[in-house]
Design an enzyme around this catalytic site. Structure first.
Site, PDB file in Angstrom:
ATOM      1  N   ASP A  45     -31.031 -24.860 -54.760  1.00 48.23           N
ATOM      2  CA  ASP A  45     -30.865 -24.473 -56.151  1.00 48.23           C
ATOM      3  C   ASP A  45     -30.130 -23.147 -56.269  1.00 48.23           C
ATOM      4  OD1 ASP A  45     -32.149 -26.728 -56.926  1.00 48.23           O
ATOM      5  OD2 ASP A  45     -34.050 -25.768 -57.448  1.00 48.23           O
ATOM      6  N   PHE A  48     -26.457 -23.607 -55.703  1.00 48.15           N
ATOM      7  CA  PHE A  48     -25.807 -24.255 -56.844  1.00 48.15           C
ATOM      8  C   PHE A  48     -25.607 -23.252 -57.977  1.00 48.15           C
ATOM      9  CE2 PHE A  48     -25.782 -26.508 -60.862  1.00 48.15           C
ATOM     10  CZ  PHE A  48     -24.929 -27.564 -60.619  1.00 48.15           C
ATOM     11  N   ASP A  49     -26.634 -22.444 -58.235  1.00 41.74           N
ATOM     12  CA  ASP A  49     -26.553 -21.463 -59.314  1.00 41.74           C
ATOM     13  C   ASP A  49     -25.448 -20.447 -59.057  1.00 41.74           C
ATOM     14  OD1 ASP A  49     -28.697 -22.678 -60.568  1.00 41.74           O
ATOM     15  OD2 ASP A  49     -30.174 -21.374 -59.626  1.00 41.74           O
ATOM     16  N   LEU A  95     -30.797 -23.747 -68.445  1.00 43.11           N
ATOM     17  CA  LEU A  95     -30.827 -22.309 -68.699  1.00 43.11           C
ATOM     18  C   LEU A  95     -29.716 -21.602 -67.937  1.00 43.11           C
ATOM     19  CD1 LEU A  95     -34.660 -21.546 -68.445  1.00 43.11           C
ATOM     20  CD2 LEU A  95     -33.304 -21.894 -70.520  1.00 43.11           C
ATOM     21  N   GLU A 128     -42.527 -16.477 -67.900  1.00 43.31           N
ATOM     22  CA  GLU A 128     -43.357 -17.475 -67.210  1.00 43.31           C
ATOM     23  C   GLU A 128     -42.688 -17.888 -65.916  1.00 43.31           C
ATOM     24  OE1 GLU A 128     -43.421 -20.399 -70.318  1.00 43.31           O
ATOM     25  OE2 GLU A 128     -41.642 -21.429 -69.571  1.00 43.31           O
ATOM     26  N   LYS A 130     -41.048 -20.339 -63.184  1.00 46.88           N
ATOM     27  CA  LYS A 130     -40.156 -21.495 -63.318  1.00 46.88           C
ATOM     28  C   LYS A 130     -40.474 -22.504 -62.216  1.00 46.88           C
ATOM     29  CE  LYS A 130     -35.283 -22.756 -63.802  1.00 46.88           C
ATOM     30  NZ  LYS A 130     -35.288 -23.864 -62.827  1.00 46.88           N
ATOM     31  N   LYS A 313     -37.984 -16.005 -72.453  1.00 41.87           N
ATOM     32  CA  LYS A 313     -37.587 -16.591 -73.730  1.00 41.87           C
ATOM     33  C   LYS A 313     -37.886 -15.604 -74.857  1.00 41.87           C
ATOM     34  CE  LYS A 313     -39.267 -21.068 -72.035  1.00 41.87           C
ATOM     35  NZ  LYS A 313     -40.258 -22.145 -72.272  1.00 41.87           N
ATOM     36  N   CYS A 460       0.612 -25.825 -45.340  1.00 43.22           N
ATOM     37  CA  CYS A 460       1.549 -26.793 -44.773  1.00 43.22           C
ATOM     38  C   CYS A 460       2.728 -26.928 -45.722  1.00 43.22           C
ATOM     39  CB  CYS A 460       0.856 -28.133 -44.578  1.00 43.22           C
ATOM     40  SG  CYS A 460       1.981 -29.495 -44.189  1.00 43.22           S
TER      41      CYS A 460
END
Length: 724
Positions: A45, A48-49, A95, A128, A130, A313, A460
């Site tokens: 994760d 990816f982020d 998010l 909170e 995740k 949030k 090339c």
């Protein structure tokens, strides 16, 4: 030194933003599908982020190179086969991510700028943990669970109601629920249950081996992967046996408010009997948010389930409504992700991959190691300078430690499907370690490879005479960023490129035009594709039907698909809007190539296209083989109406706007977001291609230039009246 070519593993170049954007787009698209659809992640994760963040930054710096189907504009992945599709009542967004304390401080500043709040205004947040699980939407009618769906692509998910009903922690009935309520949360597997499941899988694998079976059960990589695979079982009883859990963290569509703010609403959900994330706090200001993150880091290892960060949030629902959302993420929330894992292993060899633009990209082959729950055997080495411990500016990195074959290297996954090297342990360097020498010839076609002055990349020089480049261009043509053929992907194109007709020796597909002539050519040679490996009657019929559908194409889409270097999807759209038809475009390019200054200046001036991109377009059409491709391709196509792609649902759809001066009734950012939501394109500079300028007090030079160009100027109030 070994050599190979994998045309979709494009070079990672820091000097060519177009190629880097292409590379990241392709890799993220693959990763999205592997993670969300196949439950078989090919990256962590965090990786990816980081990769997505890099792509966002590049797309912001070079919007002309952004792909129409960029993964930065998508949420989740496609739905899996075997489940009915469900359209969410409200889109399930993902998010945005933060990776350090500075990102969190900027998050709060960004909110205050957007809303026009004073610096000392105290915003209250809910913080909170995740969960690292699978996002699920639960719909209750009159308190009774009637539907459960995965997030899928954000707007459409998979109906997993029957499987979700087997999860003990999800209540079938809620007390005191509104008439309609959609609850959102995560399905996950606790660490102990994950270990127990893999022990059971090992027993099944041993049994299958003894029985001589070829298709063996697999071990799950991590609890998230296990939870997703368990939830997507076609047999609900298998899901029931996996002991999945669920915690709610929010809601979608509701027929009555759950509270005045998030904190009240989550407590209300819990009082109805819905399990919610318990580790949450009310925080004020970025310093409180950072303290919460640090506290979570300390107790992370002791949690019974995996987390991959914390979520913040804005608590006030009124502020949330004003902030709104982008196409993929709410502006009122952010995820602070946990740091990546690093491990040490051995660099056994270095191979060269050749991309579709001719870039030679070094890839290190590792002694296989697990990083972040994913097995890794390759690592990107970027370019010659990176191997020699230099960055793109020529400054020293890794304390000047050169990378040699045989070295013990530190690997982390933070930006590529192929991970990166962060350090070299010189104390373990073997005596027979070898420095890597970049080849002077392309390892695929043997033609000269050069490194232009000021460029970090060897290339090339053969272009259309190099198999790696030709195959890469064909694969790009059919990819999601090209014409997006369904059922004709990278592997199939390679299969058709490798096959040759026995009587002529010509390849089945040598150019884009051959794709549209494939059915005709195979019939002429009495070749039945259904008898070939991986094909059957139905799949062949679907393939030829898809090829027929793709014959109808917009000019913008074709310009993107033919892969002119530096010309991305946005610039292709600008060029298409300007010339309207293929005939007009081709005539203009031919004139520009013949040193018609008016035609050349016209091409350069399109939306600020510039000389580099214009020269690339002109040079491409000077190539003999490319023109042979075009001559075969264009007669097979039917172009759509040039105006058909422009929306007409609002007064500003398809219009190009500039906001200037001080806006008094909203911030500049709010105005831009509103305009884009109505189908307009917002630019920062005034040019002859702008349709409308919205000017507030102090507009100055931009209003003056608009007057000189005869562009209509309106006030902020006139703008509000127009869009109302």
């Amino acid at each position: 030194m070994k050599s190979t070519y994998e045309s979709m593993k494009l070079t990672n170049t820091e000097n060519d933003p177009k190629e880097r954007i292409d590379e990241l787009t392709l890799k993220l698209t693959e990763a999205n599908s592997a993670y969300h659809t196949d439950d078989a992640p090919i990256m962590s994760d965090y990786e990816f982020d980081q990769q997505r963040l890099e792509l966002i930054k590049l797309e912001n710096l070079y919007p002309q190179f952004k792909h129409e189907n960029s993964p930065t504009g998508k949420v989740g992945g496609d739905t899996a086969r075997g489940f009915r599709k469900v359209k969410h009542a409200q889109v399930m967004l993902s998010l945005d991510n933060a990776f350090n304390n500075e990102d969190i401080e900027e998050f709060e500043k960004r909110i205050k700028r957007f809303l026009g709040l004073d610096d000392d205004y105290a915003i209250t947040y809910v913080a909170e943990t995740k969960l690292d699980g699978l996002a699920i939407s639960l719909t209750y009618l009159d308190g009774i669970l009637v539907q459960a769906a995965t997030r899928g692509g954000g707007d459409i998910g998979e109906d997993v109601t029957e499987n979700v009903s087997t999860i003990k922690s999800i209540p079938k009935r809620l007390e005191g629920s509104p008439e309609v309520m959609e609850i959102r949360g995560e399905v996950f597997m606790e660490k102990a249950d994950f270990e127990q499941l893999n022990q059971a899988q090992k027993v099944l694998i041993g049994k299958a081996k003894k029985e001589g079976k070829k298709n063996l059960p697999k071990l799950y990589l991590n609890p998230r992967n296990a939870a997703a695979g368990s939830l997507r079982q076609l047999d609900p009883e298998i899901t029931r046996s996996r002991n999945l859990s669920f915690l709610a963290h929010g809601w979608g569509k509701v027929s009555a408010p759950l509270g005045n703010n998030i904190w009240e609403a989550i407590n209300q959900l819990n009082s109805m009997g819905m399990p919610v994330i318990e580790d949450r706090e009310l925080c004020k200001g970025s310093s409180d948010l950072i303290s919460y993150y640090n506290n979570v880091l300390v107790k992370r290892a002791d949690l019974p389930f995996d987390i991959d960060g914390v979520v913040y949030k804005v608590n006030d629902l009124g502020l949330q409504e004003r902030l709104g959302s982008s196409s993929t993420s709410p502006r009122w929330a952010i995820a602070y992700k946990l740091p990546p894992e690093k491990v040490w292993t051995t660099l056994q060899d270095i191979e060269i991959h050749v991309g579709r633009t001719g870039a030679l990209s070094p890839v290190g082959k590792l002694k296989e190691v697990s990083v972040g729950g994913v097995k890794v055997s390759s690592v990107t080495l970027h370019n010659e300078d990176f191997i020699n411990a230099l960055d793109s500016r020529g400054e020293t990195i890794r304390d000047g430690k050169e990378i040699k074959i045989g070295d013990t290297v530190e690997v982390y996954r933070s930006g590529d499907v192929i991970p990166r090297i962060s350090d070299v342990d010189l104390t373990k360097r073997p005596e027979d370690s070898k420095s890597f020498v970049f080849p002077k010839n392309c390892p695929v076609c043997g033609n000269v490879a050069v490194r232009p002055e000021g460029d970090a990349i060897h290339r090339c020089t053969a272009e259309y005479e190099c198999e790696a480049q030709v195959l890469g261009k064909l694969q790009y043509f059919v990819s999601i960023d090209g014409l997006n053929f369904d059922g004709l992907g990278i592997k199939m194109i390679k299969q058709f490129y490798d096959r040759k007709f026995p009587d002529t020796g010509e390849r089945w597909i040598e150019s884009p035009g051959d794709i549209f002539l494939l059915e005709e050519n195979l019939k002429a040679k009495n070749i039945n594709l259904a008898e070939e490996e991986n094909w059957g009657e139905r799949s062949v019929q679907e393939l030829f039907s898809e090829i027929e559908r793709k014959k109808t194409v917009s000019l913008a889409k074709l310009l993107t698909a033919i892969g002119i270097r530096h010309l991305g999807s946005k610039n292709s759209q600008l060029v298409a809007d300007h010339y309207q038809t293929w005939e007009n475009f081709k005539l203009a390019v031919d004139k520009a190539a013949e040193e018609d200054e008016e035609a050349r200046e016209d091409l350069i001036s399109i939306g600020g296209l510039g000389e580099v991109i214009a020269n690339s377009v002109i040079d491409t059409f000077q190539n003999r083989v490319f023109n042979e491709w075009i001559a075969k391709l264009i007669p097979e196509l039917k172009f759509t109406n040039p105006q058909s792609d422009l929306a007409e649902s609002t007064p500003v759809s398809g219009k190009s706007l500039v906001f200037t001066g001080k806006l008094e009734q909203m911030t500049r950012k709010e105005a831009q977001v509103k305009a884009e939501s109505l189908g307009a394109r917002v630019y920062s500079a005034v040019s002859k291609n702008i349709d409308l300028v919205i000017a507030g007090p102090g507009s100055g030079s931009k209003s003056k230039k608009a007057n000189e160009l005869g562009i209509k100027i309106i006030s902020e109030q006139e703008w509000l009246d127009l869009i109302s």
